[in-house]
Design a protein around this motif. Sequence first.
Motif, mmCIF file in Angstrom:
data_model
loop_
_atom_site.group_PDB
_atom_site.id
_atom_site.type_symbol
_atom_site.label_atom_id
_atom_site.label_comp_id
_atom_site.label_asym_id
_atom_site.label_seq_id
_atom_site.Cartn_x
_atom_site.Cartn_y
_atom_site.Cartn_z
ATOM 1 N N TYR A 1 28.479 21.005 33.362
ATOM 2 C CA TYR A 1 28.593 20.289 34.658
ATOM 3 C C TYR A 1 29.904 19.417 34.726
ATOM 4 O O TYR A 1 30.525 19.398 35.904
ATOM 5 C CB TYR A 1 27.402 19.932 35.288
ATOM 6 N N SER A 2 29.967 18.545 33.866
ATOM 7 C CA SER A 2 31.288 17.655 33.964
ATOM 8 C C SER A 2 32.494 18.415 33.691
ATOM 9 O O SER A 2 33.632 17.782 34.264
ATOM 10 C CB SER A 2 31.105 16.582 32.881
ATOM 11 N N THR A 3 32.696 19.610 33.266
ATOM 12 C CA THR A 3 33.861 20.400 33.011
ATOM 13 C C THR A 3 33.816 21.489 34.044
ATOM 14 O O THR A 3 34.958 22.223 34.018
ATOM 15 C CB THR A 3 34.001 20.650 31.541
ATOM 16 N N SER A 4 32.847 21.878 34.975
ATOM 17 C CA SER A 4 32.962 22.883 35.685
ATOM 18 C C SER A 4 34.024 22.677 36.811
ATOM 19 O O SER A 4 33.915 21.723 37.641
ATOM 20 C CB SER A 4 31.670 23.100 36.287
ATOM 21 N N ALA A 5 34.816 23.500 37.220
ATOM 22 C CA ALA A 5 35.830 23.353 38.471
ATOM 23 C C ALA A 5 34.899 23.429 39.611
ATOM 24 O O ALA A 5 35.413 22.605 40.612
ATOM 25 C CB ALA A 5 36.893 24.459 38.239
ATOM 26 N N THR A 6 34.084 24.254 39.774
ATOM 27 C CA THR A 6 33.385 24.058 40.910
ATOM 28 C C THR A 6 32.578 22.691 41.193
ATOM 29 O O THR A 6 32.562 22.491 42.295
ATOM 30 C CB THR A 6 32.276 25.415 40.862
ATOM 31 N N VAL A 7 31.933 22.297 40.116
ATOM 32 C CA VAL A 7 31.309 21.148 40.303
ATOM 33 C C VAL A 7 32.074 20.108 40.751
ATOM 34 O O VAL A 7 32.025 19.079 41.462
ATOM 35 C CB VAL A 7 30.338 20.615 39.220
ATOM 36 N N ARG A 8 33.349 20.085 39.917
ATOM 37 C CA ARG A 8 34.572 19.111 40.351
ATOM 38 C C ARG A 8 34.864 19.210 41.697
ATOM 39 O O ARG A 8 35.118 18.243 42.447
ATOM 40 C CB ARG A 8 35.347 19.170 39.324
ATOM 41 N N LYS A 9 35.158 20.298 42.147
ATOM 42 C CA LYS A 9 35.677 20.731 43.553
ATOM 43 C C LYS A 9 34.567 20.169 44.640
ATOM 44 O O LYS A 9 35.135 19.209 45.667
ATOM 45 C CB LYS A 9 36.040 21.998 43.624
ATOM 46 N N ASN A 10 33.191 20.391 44.131
ATOM 47 C CA ASN A 10 32.178 19.832 45.257
ATOM 48 C C ASN A 10 32.075 18.652 45.417
ATOM 49 O O ASN A 10 31.811 17.775 46.400
ATOM 50 C CB ASN A 10 30.826 20.520 44.962
ATOM 51 N N ARG A 11 32.383 17.681 44.111
ATOM 52 C CA ARG A 11 32.143 16.301 44.171
ATOM 53 C C ARG A 11 33.369 15.861 44.993
ATOM 54 O O ARG A 11 33.310 14.732 45.576
ATOM 55 C CB ARG A 11 32.148 15.858 42.572
ATOM 56 N N LEU A 12 34.594 16.142 44.701
ATOM 57 C CA LEU A 12 35.592 15.883 45.248
ATOM 58 C C LEU A 12 35.540 15.968 46.931
ATOM 59 O O LEU A 12 35.970 15.251 47.561
ATOM 60 C CB LEU A 12 36.848 16.347 44.670
ATOM 61 N N THR A 13 35.180 17.100 47.266
ATOM 62 C CA THR A 13 35.056 17.322 48.669
ATOM 63 C C THR A 13 33.830 16.244 49.298
ATOM 64 O O THR A 13 34.403 15.723 50.428
ATOM 65 C CB THR A 13 34.369 18.658 48.989
ATOM 66 N N ILE A 14 32.814 16.080 48.626
ATOM 67 C CA ILE A 14 32.155 14.921 49.182
ATOM 68 C C ILE A 14 32.661 13.785 49.086
ATOM 69 O O ILE A 14 32.526 12.986 50.115
ATOM 70 C CB ILE A 14 30.630 15.062 48.286
ATOM 71 N N GLN A 15 33.421 13.436 48.132
ATOM 72 C CA GLN A 15 34.047 11.971 47.834
ATOM 73 C C GLN A 15 34.823 11.813 49.220
ATOM 74 O O GLN A 15 34.984 10.865 49.615
ATOM 75 C CB GLN A 15 34.769 12.211 46.732
ATOM 76 N N VAL A 16 35.839 12.810 49.308
ATOM 77 C CA VAL A 16 36.725 12.615 50.385
ATOM 78 C C VAL A 16 36.261 12.434 51.862
ATOM 79 O O VAL A 16 36.589 11.637 52.561
ATOM 80 C CB VAL A 16 37.912 13.610 50.152
ATOM 81 N N ALA A 17 35.304 13.632 51.993
ATOM 82 C CA ALA A 17 34.876 13.737 53.318
ATOM 83 C C ALA A 17 34.240 12.197 53.917
ATOM 84 O O ALA A 17 34.288 11.977 54.905
ATOM 85 C CB ALA A 17 33.677 15.026 53.502
ATOM 86 N N ILE A 18 33.054 11.847 52.832
ATOM 87 C CA ILE A 18 32.521 10.636 53.406
ATOM 88 C C ILE A 18 33.521 9.435 53.282
ATOM 89 O O ILE A 18 33.275 8.578 54.191
ATOM 90 C CB ILE A 18 31.173 10.404 52.298
ATOM 91 N N THR A 19 34.369 9.433 52.546
ATOM 92 C CA THR A 19 35.251 8.239 52.587
ATOM 93 C C THR A 19 36.329 8.347 53.855
ATOM 94 O O THR A 19 36.128 7.115 54.308
ATOM 95 C CB THR A 19 36.295 8.365 51.164
ATOM 96 N N LEU A 20 36.480 9.415 54.276
ATOM 97 C CA LEU A 20 37.095 9.675 55.388
ATOM 98 C C LEU A 20 36.280 9.374 56.513
ATOM 99 O O LEU A 20 36.877 8.305 57.573
ATOM 100 C CB LEU A 20 37.904 10.978 55.592
ATOM 101 N N VAL A 21 35.246 9.474 56.661
ATOM 102 C CA VAL A 21 34.315 9.302 57.820
ATOM 103 C C VAL A 21 34.103 7.770 57.826
ATOM 104 O O VAL A 21 34.127 7.221 59.039
ATOM 105 C CB VAL A 21 33.130 10.179 57.828
ATOM 106 N N LEU A 22 33.687 7.008 56.830
ATOM 107 C CA LEU A 22 33.642 5.745 56.738
ATOM 108 C C LEU A 22 34.953 5.071 57.198
ATOM 109 O O LEU A 22 34.767 4.060 58.087
ATOM 110 C CB LEU A 22 32.962 5.201 55.236
ATOM 111 N N ALA A 23 35.946 5.542 56.486
ATOM 112 C CA ALA A 23 37.235 4.748 56.825
ATOM 113 C C ALA A 23 37.796 4.899 58.358
ATOM 114 O O ALA A 23 37.965 4.183 59.065
ATOM 115 C CB ALA A 23 38.342 5.283 56.043
ATOM 116 N N GLY A 24 37.435 6.239 58.937
ATOM 117 C CA GLY A 24 37.707 6.370 60.169
ATOM 118 C C GLY A 24 36.860 5.661 61.333
ATOM 119 O O GLY A 24 37.361 5.260 62.227
#
Length: 176
Positions: free
Chosen positions: A21-44
């Motif tokens: 799971y730590s090397t999975s491209a799909t898991v990494r993409k999902n984590r990054l999507t969540i990380q960016v989306a919530i960061t943008l919502v909080l910052a916005g």
Amino acid sequence: MITVSFNLTKEDVLALACHYYSTSATVRKNRLTIQVAITLVLAGSGLLTICGSERFDPIGVGLLMCAGVFAVCVPWWYRSNLRKTAEKMFAESAYRKAFGKYTLALSEEGLASTSPTGEANYTWEAVDRVTLTPQYLFIFLVGPQGFAIPRSQVPDSAIQEMRAFAESHVRASPSK
């Protein structure tokens, strides 16, 4: 033919799942999507609160600080949560059946394994990848399934021979 025997424990299975799971491209993409989306919502939200107020608004500053903390802490939290979730799954009684003595044989035809749950044969087409870490030789089949061979239980010469043999056959398989 290369044959090794080892004792598989809960920690070994956890290591296999966590590495996958730590090397999975799909898991990494999902984590990054969540990380960016919530960061943008909080910052916005923080910026809108600050810009929409006629005077200094500590709530807006707090939201901006939360966005920064969230952006930095999500990878650590995600890895930690992944391991905790896997540990809960492996605590179920069905997984205990898979722990114990394994024998794995690599040949030109593929892999043959004997485990506490029975015997299985896999062609090289079933092997997705082979990964060597300081503690394990992982042979991945479909998804997080595969073999975690503890390097502490198998001579290093056998580990290196297995890795080289498996990698040459995984690369040579027609579907890869």
